[in-house]
Write an enzyme that holds these catalytic residues in place. Structure first.
Site, short mmCIF file in Angstrom:
data_model
loop_
_atom_site.label_atom_id
_atom_site.label_comp_id
_atom_site.label_asym_id
_atom_site.label_seq_id
_atom_site.Cartn_x
_atom_site.Cartn_y
_atom_site.Cartn_z
N SER A 277 0.84 -1.20 0.00
CA SER A 277 0.00 0.00 0.00
C SER A 277 0.87 1.24 0.00
O SER A 277 2.08 1.18 0.20
CB SER A 277 -0.92 0.03 1.23
OG SER A 277 -1.80 -1.06 1.24
N SER B 160 -3.14 -3.79 -3.07
CA SER B 160 -2.56 -2.53 -2.61
C SER B 160 -3.66 -1.53 -2.29
O SER B 160 -4.64 -1.40 -3.03
CB SER B 160 -1.63 -1.96 -3.67
OG SER B 160 -0.96 -0.81 -3.21
N ASP C 126 -3.95 2.25 -2.21
CA ASP C 126 -3.23 3.46 -2.63
C ASP C 126 -4.15 4.66 -2.48
O ASP C 126 -5.15 4.80 -3.20
CB ASP C 126 -2.77 3.32 -4.08
CG ASP C 126 -1.90 2.09 -4.29
OD1 ASP C 126 -1.07 1.80 -3.40
OD2 ASP C 126 -2.05 1.42 -5.32
#
Length: 321
Positions: free
Chosen positions: A217, A255, A257
């Site tokens: 992340s 992830s 983000d």
């Protein structure tokens, strides 16, 4: 053994806009950063607090989500109202809610009449190097980060919320950078880097052995004193996530983000046609901050004797074609 050094000290200059005096998010007037770092006994974690002056009266803000596999407490109210009303805190995944609760206590102590508050807390997963299930962040650790926030140079690499994070095959952590506009205004960013991909420096790949980490992340906080409204700040935040691709992010499906952007200017007055320079400022700043998060990190051994190695600086300087 190499000493942590910022990428500019290694001769790597990102972009063309000038930096602020510290090349940090704290170059934005009225923005302070405090951190608490926790290490030892299988722990590498912490808290990073971004504390803008005037948060209690709300500041224009916006959130952008590149991939929503993560937790950003308070984001829906920021989306709805277009403001932040608290400092912004970063930590490790399973400590998110303990940090949010401790931030709430800190806020209530300062406003005895408050009945509704929207703490903003983001996270990345530092479980590769830290015993994340222990959730070791205490209220005292959170309050210390808030109370010691300063406008000085931000500690990068293995500090605060970046103590146990890894990115692009190497040990990473906290990174920061800034750019100034021809009119003398500033865009500053702070990143908590913990994502996968192939490290790329000024367009050239740096091969690395991938780290088999549990979480991927990136949290990006963008601060400015440009008089932008929340819609324009959302455009700035999206460019911050785009900039992850410049250093080689693969935007993996696991992830989370996120970028959150705010301004210390209370009265929006900025034409959209003039956003080209702020867009350039944020993409350059994020690219450099992400590289700083790597070059300022140290090789770290943590939970279950796992090790994440710092990127060798000679790979940064002698980039392959």
């Amino acid at each position: 053994m190499q000493s942590p050094r910022r990428v500019r000290e290694l001769g790597v200059v990102v972009g063309t806009l000038p930096t602020g005096p510290l090349n940090a998010i704290t170059d934005v007037p009225g923005v302070r950063v405090g951190q608490t770092t926790i290490t030892g006994d299988g722990l590498n974690t912490g808290v990073t607090a971004i504390v803008p002056d005037g948060w209690a009266q709300t500041l224009p803000a916006a959130v952008a989500v590149g991939n929503g596999y993560g937790k950003l407490v308070g984001s829906t109210q920021v989306d709805e109202l277009g403001v932040i009303e608290t400092p912004i805190l970063l930590t490790g995944t399973l400590s998110t809610f303990r940090v949010a609760d401790a931030l709430l206590t800190w806020l209530l102590d300062r406003d005895p009449k408050a009945t509704s508050l929207n703490p903003v807390v983001g996270e990345t997963n530092d479980g590769h190097l830290s015993d994340i299930r222990r959730r070791p962040i205490t209220p005292e650790a959170v309050h210390a980060a808030l109370d010691t926030a300063s406008a000085g140079l931000v500690e990068e690499g293995c500090a605060g919320a970046g103590t146990g994070t890894c990115a692009l095959g190497f040990k990473a952590g906290i990174g920061t950078a800034s750019r100034t506009t021809p009119a003398g205004q500033t865009v500053g960013v702070l990143v908590q880097a913990n994502f996968s991909g192939l490290l790329t420096v000024l367009g050239r790949p740096v091969p690395a052995q991938p780290i088999d980490a549990d979480g991927n992340s990136c949290m990006i906080v963008v601060a400015t004193d440009l008089p932008l409204d929340s819609r324009q700040l959302g455009r700035l935040a999206r460019r911050a996530i785009f900039a992850m691709g410049r250093v080689g992010s693969d935007y993996a499906p696991g992830s989370g983000d996120y970028a959150i952007a705010f301004t210390t200017a209370r009265t929006p007055d900025f034409p959209d046609r003039d956003l080209r320079t702020p867009f350039q400022a944020v993409t350059e700043s994020v690219e450099e901050a992400l590289l700083n998060s790597l070059t300022m990190a140290r090789t770290t051994t943590g939970h279950q004797a796992r090790t994440a190695h710092a990127v060798p600086h000679d790979l940064i300087v002698q980039r392959p074609l």
